[in-house]
Scaffold this motif. Structure first.
Motif, PDB file in Angstrom:
ATOM      1  N   SER A 229      54.150  98.089 -31.779  1.00 35.76           N
ATOM      2  CA  SER A 229      54.702  97.061 -30.880  1.00 35.76           C
ATOM      3  C   SER A 229      55.753  96.228 -31.595  1.00 35.76           C
ATOM      4  O   SER A 229      55.521  95.767 -32.731  1.00 35.76           O
ATOM      5  CB  SER A 229      53.594  96.130 -30.376  1.00 35.76           C
ATOM      6  OG  SER A 229      52.615  96.826 -29.648  1.00 35.76           O
ATOM      7  N   GLU A 256      59.376  94.196 -20.797  1.00 37.55           N
ATOM      8  CA  GLU A 256      57.951  93.877 -20.913  1.00 37.55           C
ATOM      9  C   GLU A 256      57.588  93.941 -22.394  1.00 37.55           C
ATOM     10  O   GLU A 256      57.584  95.012 -22.997  1.00 37.55           O
ATOM     11  CB  GLU A 256      57.109  94.874 -20.114  1.00 37.55           C
ATOM     12  CG  GLU A 256      55.623  94.568 -20.174  1.00 37.55           C
ATOM     13  CD  GLU A 256      54.762  95.668 -19.577  1.00 37.55           C
ATOM     14  OE1 GLU A 256      53.724  95.334 -18.996  1.00 37.55           O
ATOM     15  OE2 GLU A 256      55.134  96.857 -19.704  1.00 37.55           O
ATOM     16  N   SER A 258      54.726  92.468 -24.773  1.00 40.09           N
ATOM     17  CA  SER A 258      53.507  91.726 -25.096  1.00 40.09           C
ATOM     18  C   SER A 258      53.432  91.474 -26.598  1.00 40.09           C
ATOM     19  O   SER A 258      54.086  92.134 -27.395  1.00 40.09           O
ATOM     20  CB  SER A 258      52.279  92.517 -24.641  1.00 40.09           C
ATOM     21  OG  SER A 258      52.242  93.782 -25.279  1.00 40.09           O
ATOM     22  N   GLN A 281      56.891  87.257 -21.253  1.00 39.89           N
ATOM     23  CA  GLN A 281      55.962  86.912 -22.318  1.00 39.89           C
ATOM     24  C   GLN A 281      54.539  86.891 -21.755  1.00 39.89           C
ATOM     25  O   GLN A 281      54.347  86.708 -20.554  1.00 39.89           O
ATOM     26  CB  GLN A 281      56.336  85.558 -22.937  1.00 39.89           C
ATOM     27  CG  GLN A 281      56.297  84.382 -21.983  1.00 39.89           C
ATOM     28  CD  GLN A 281      55.006  83.602 -22.064  1.00 39.89           C
ATOM     29  OE1 GLN A 281      54.045  84.010 -22.706  1.00 39.89           O
ATOM     30  NE2 GLN A 281      54.964  82.462 -21.394  1.00 39.89           N
ATOM     31  N   PHE A 282      53.550  87.091 -22.629  1.00 34.81           N
ATOM     32  CA  PHE A 282      52.158  87.214 -22.187  1.00 34.81           C
ATOM     33  C   PHE A 282      51.261  86.115 -22.736  1.00 34.81           C
ATOM     34  O   PHE A 282      50.056  86.124 -22.475  1.00 34.81           O
ATOM     35  CB  PHE A 282      51.606  88.577 -22.609  1.00 34.81           C
ATOM     36  CG  PHE A 282      52.136  89.728 -21.799  1.00 34.81           C
ATOM     37  CD1 PHE A 282      51.358  90.339 -20.836  1.00 34.81           C
ATOM     38  CD2 PHE A 282      53.422  90.197 -21.987  1.00 34.81           C
ATOM     39  CE1 PHE A 282      51.843  91.397 -20.079  1.00 34.81           C
ATOM     40  CE2 PHE A 282      53.922  91.255 -21.241  1.00 34.81           C
ATOM     41  CZ  PHE A 282      53.131  91.858 -20.283  1.00 34.81           C
ATOM     42  N   GLU A 283      51.818  85.183 -23.483  1.00 35.81           N
ATOM     43  CA  GLU A 283      50.965  84.173 -24.107  1.00 35.81           C
ATOM     44  C   GLU A 283      50.198  83.356 -23.069  1.00 35.81           C
ATOM     45  O   GLU A 283      49.014  83.068 -23.242  1.00 35.81           O
ATOM     46  CB  GLU A 283      51.800  83.250 -25.002  1.00 35.81           C
ATOM     47  CG  GLU A 283      52.184  83.889 -26.314  1.00 35.81           C
ATOM     48  CD  GLU A 283      52.695  82.855 -27.310  1.00 35.81           C
ATOM     49  OE1 GLU A 283      52.119  82.763 -28.397  1.00 35.81           O
ATOM     50  OE2 GLU A 283      53.671  82.144 -26.991  1.00 35.81           O
ATOM     51  N   GLN A 286      47.068  84.914 -21.696  1.00 38.12           N
ATOM     52  CA  GLN A 286      45.919  85.059 -22.592  1.00 38.12           C
ATOM     53  C   GLN A 286      45.041  83.817 -22.645  1.00 38.12           C
ATOM     54  O   GLN A 286      44.007  83.825 -23.318  1.00 38.12           O
ATOM     55  CB  GLN A 286      46.410  85.373 -24.021  1.00 38.12           C
ATOM     56  CG  GLN A 286      47.332  86.569 -24.124  1.00 38.12           C
ATOM     57  CD  GLN A 286      46.685  87.854 -23.657  1.00 38.12           C
ATOM     58  OE1 GLN A 286      45.505  88.076 -23.894  1.00 38.12           O
ATOM     59  NE2 GLN A 286      47.454  88.702 -22.988  1.00 38.12           N
ATOM     60  N   LYS A 296      40.982  91.280 -22.398  1.00 41.88           N
ATOM     61  CA  LYS A 296      41.218  90.490 -21.186  1.00 41.88           C
ATOM     62  C   LYS A 296      39.981  90.381 -20.310  1.00 41.88           C
ATOM     63  O   LYS A 296      39.859  89.467 -19.498  1.00 41.88           O
ATOM     64  CB  LYS A 296      42.371  91.094 -20.392  1.00 41.88           C
ATOM     65  CG  LYS A 296      42.007  92.329 -19.572  1.00 41.88           C
ATOM     66  CD  LYS A 296      43.163  92.745 -18.677  1.00 41.88           C
ATOM     67  CE  LYS A 296      42.728  93.768 -17.636  1.00 41.88           C
ATOM     68  NZ  LYS A 296      43.815  94.142 -16.728  1.00 41.88           N
TER      69      LYS A 296
END
Length: 563
Positions: A229, A256, A258, A281-283, A286, A296
């Motif tokens: 990643s 995308e 992450s 963003q994925f922060e 979470q 998750k």
């Protein structure tokens, strides 16, 4: 201030299989999207992001592509797409395609050739390795659980798949793969599409040598995401794609990505980088997940102070250096009003408040289909009613571990991707007006109460509130380009901030919970008067901005302050 059309746009995401079916086969189609263009134009959006519509065996709802330059027959034909593109452009709407560059379907002709023999010219289009002592080449774990490696009897080697075994990863170290993908991207651009959402783009480069991930417990598989990643070579590949193809078109691109913070995001979206316009963003996705465990699926109560910290960090770092993509939900996330609002007691109020937040931050707002009417999560009683491969894999894995079924289903009801994938609720007729046949996945049974037809008739509906928010963003430049400043940083219930552009100041006050906290105007706000631009409750004396007042549950207020 670097102005761009894609910064000033609002994006509406369509998950086509669940949007509108026009031929009664239970599957949404391109003609269904075309039939609702006027609906989207009326809402006020500028860009339509369409999830994959390419030819696919559909093991992962279209994200396993078997032909990048053909349309999945269930969705229609290329002629249908060409007409959709023409009709969208005629209304001033742009079309952004969802493009998967990391992997293909295992039914793609390239992969069929690749697995035919070790000396096939397409063998190196994918990542093949010999096993180690009867075990996979390394211990990496797939995003969909289990090993990333699938054994192939015919050639006695394993191929790499970060997702489903039906989604083999392309080998981007092969110049021929790069050339083919560039040609395909340009083919769509010449057709006239207005941009791309690049799925799983952070994974197109893997660590050289494909080493084992850290594994202190000697487990058969581990989450070694840092080894595949956001590696440096991802940026080299993206810069080449931009310089050779994307730069020549005035388009919108969003990746995308992450596992990154805003500093790392600048490597993708920095205005001097020449890679992408923005990233997801994925922060903030979470903040309700426990670290470790089942990722998750292990849910914890989310905390407003943590949300403030995450969002504030992204707003500050990217200001005048990059650009945000702001969203609450999409095809991979639960419904926002069920996750971050109160879909039982204050569904309308909390949906409006959450919308206010996303549309008054710096960045391009994304609306996921049904969000504009406050669609909610689904709780199917049986796993047999779920269609998402990730959800089904999780269920089976937990059953094998002996986890009680009730506990597994509780996690699925909260976090399954199918929460967002139930059919769009158009009206109160059978199957919510989505299809005249049997839908591919069951409709949420609350559709008689929550549907577009009902929302359009009600001037106080969530839909009309979204329309007003979008109109305000187009009218007031401060909402697009203003600098974000957090107020009341330690307040556990109220999220307040200003957006400032020149001598124009926007004040946003949001009650994120169901209580009635008292709001006190911070001393740094000197203005005694402000124009109330929007509120999700009836308000008296709309021109007055009191220094102290009590907020109602999930209340949202936005003021334009006078100088």
């Amino acid at each position: 201030m670097n102005k761009k059309w894609w910064k000033e746009s609002v994006v509406y995401q369509i998950y086509p299989i669940s949007f509108l079916d026009t031929n009664g086969d239970g599957i949404g189609d391109l003609r269904g999207i075309e039939a609702k263009l006027d609906y989207l134009k009326d809402l006020g959006v500028d860009v339509i992001w369409i999830c994959p519509i390419y030819q696919s065996p559909n093991h992962d709802n279209g994200y396993d592509i078997s032909d990048y330059q053909a349309i999945m027959k269930e969705f229609g034909t290329m002629e249908d797409f060409d007409r959709l593109l023409e009709q969208a452009h005629a209304r001033g709407l742009k079309i952004m395609m969802d493009l998967v560059l990391n992997h293909t379907s295992d039914e793609h002709p390239w992969f069929i050739e690749s697995r035919a023999s070790k000396d096939n010219p397409k063998r190196d289009f994918y990542v093949w390795r010999k096993g180690k002592n009867g075990a996979p080449p390394n211990n990496w774990e797939s995003y969909f659980s289990g090993s990333v490696w699938e054994y192939d009897d015919a050639t006695d080697e394993y191929y790499l798949h970060l997702y489903s075994k039906h989604q083999p990863d392309l080998n981007w170290e092969n110049p021929k793969v790069v050339e083919c993908m560039h040609q395909m991207v340009e083919w769509w651009l010449k057709k006239g599409v207005d941009g791309f959402r690049l799925d799983a783009i952070a994974h197109i480069a893997k660590t050289v040598g494909l080493p084992d991930g850290p594994n202190p417990e000697h487990l058969p598989t581990v989450r070694a995401y840092e080894l595949f990643s956001n590696l440096e070579n991802v940026h080299t590949l993206l810069r080449n794609l931009h310089e050779q193809v994307l730069f020549h078109y005035d388009i919108m691109t969003v990746g995308e990505t992450s596992g990154i913070g805003p500093e790392e995001a600048l490597c993708y979206v920095g205005e001097d980088r020449g890679e992408l316009n923005m990233v997801f963003q994925f922060e903030h996705m979470q903040i309700d997940a426990l670290s470790g465990g089942s990722g998750k699926w292990d849910v914890r109560p989310w905390n407003l102070l943590e949300l403030k910290k995450v969002i504030g960090h992204w707003q500050a770092v990217l200001h005048e250096r990059g650009w945000n993509a702001n969203y609450w939900c999409n095809h991979d996330q639960p419904r926002s009003v069920s996750r971050f609002g109160d879909d039982r007691n204050y569904r309308v109020e909390s949906a409006k408040m959450l919308a206010t937040f996303m549309h008054t931050l710096e960045g391009t707002p994304y609306i996921y289909q049904g969000e504009e009417i406050g669609m909610t999560n689904i709780a199917f009683k049986s796993i047999d009613d779920y269609r998402d491969v990730e959800t089904v894999n999780f269920y089976q894995e937990q059953i094998r571990k002996g986890v009680p079924e009730g506990r597994i289903m509780e996690a699925i009801w909260k976090k399954s991707r199918d929460n967002a994938r139930t059919p769009m609720q158009w009206n109160s007729s059978e199957e919510a007006g989505f299809t005249s046949g049997t839908p591919w996945i069951k409709v949420n049974p609350n559709y008689p109460m929550i549907n577009v037809e009902k929302a359009l008739r009600d001037p106080d509906s969530i839909w009309h509130y979204y329309k007003k928010l979008i109109a305000l963003r187009k009218k007031h430049e401060v909402i697009v380009y203003g600098k974000y400043k957090l107020l009341l940083a330690e307040h556990p219930e109220i999220y307040a901030y200003t957006r400032t552009l020149g001598d124009v100041c926007l004040l946003v006050i949001l009650n994120f919970l169901g209580g009635e906290p008292e709001f006190k105007l911070p001393t740094e706000i000197h203005q005694e008067r402000g124009e109330l631009l929007i509120c999700n409750y009836p308000v008296k004396d709309e021109e007055e901005l009191s220094r102290t007042f009590r907020l109602r549950p999930y209340e949202a207020r936005v003021y334009l302050l006078s100088h």
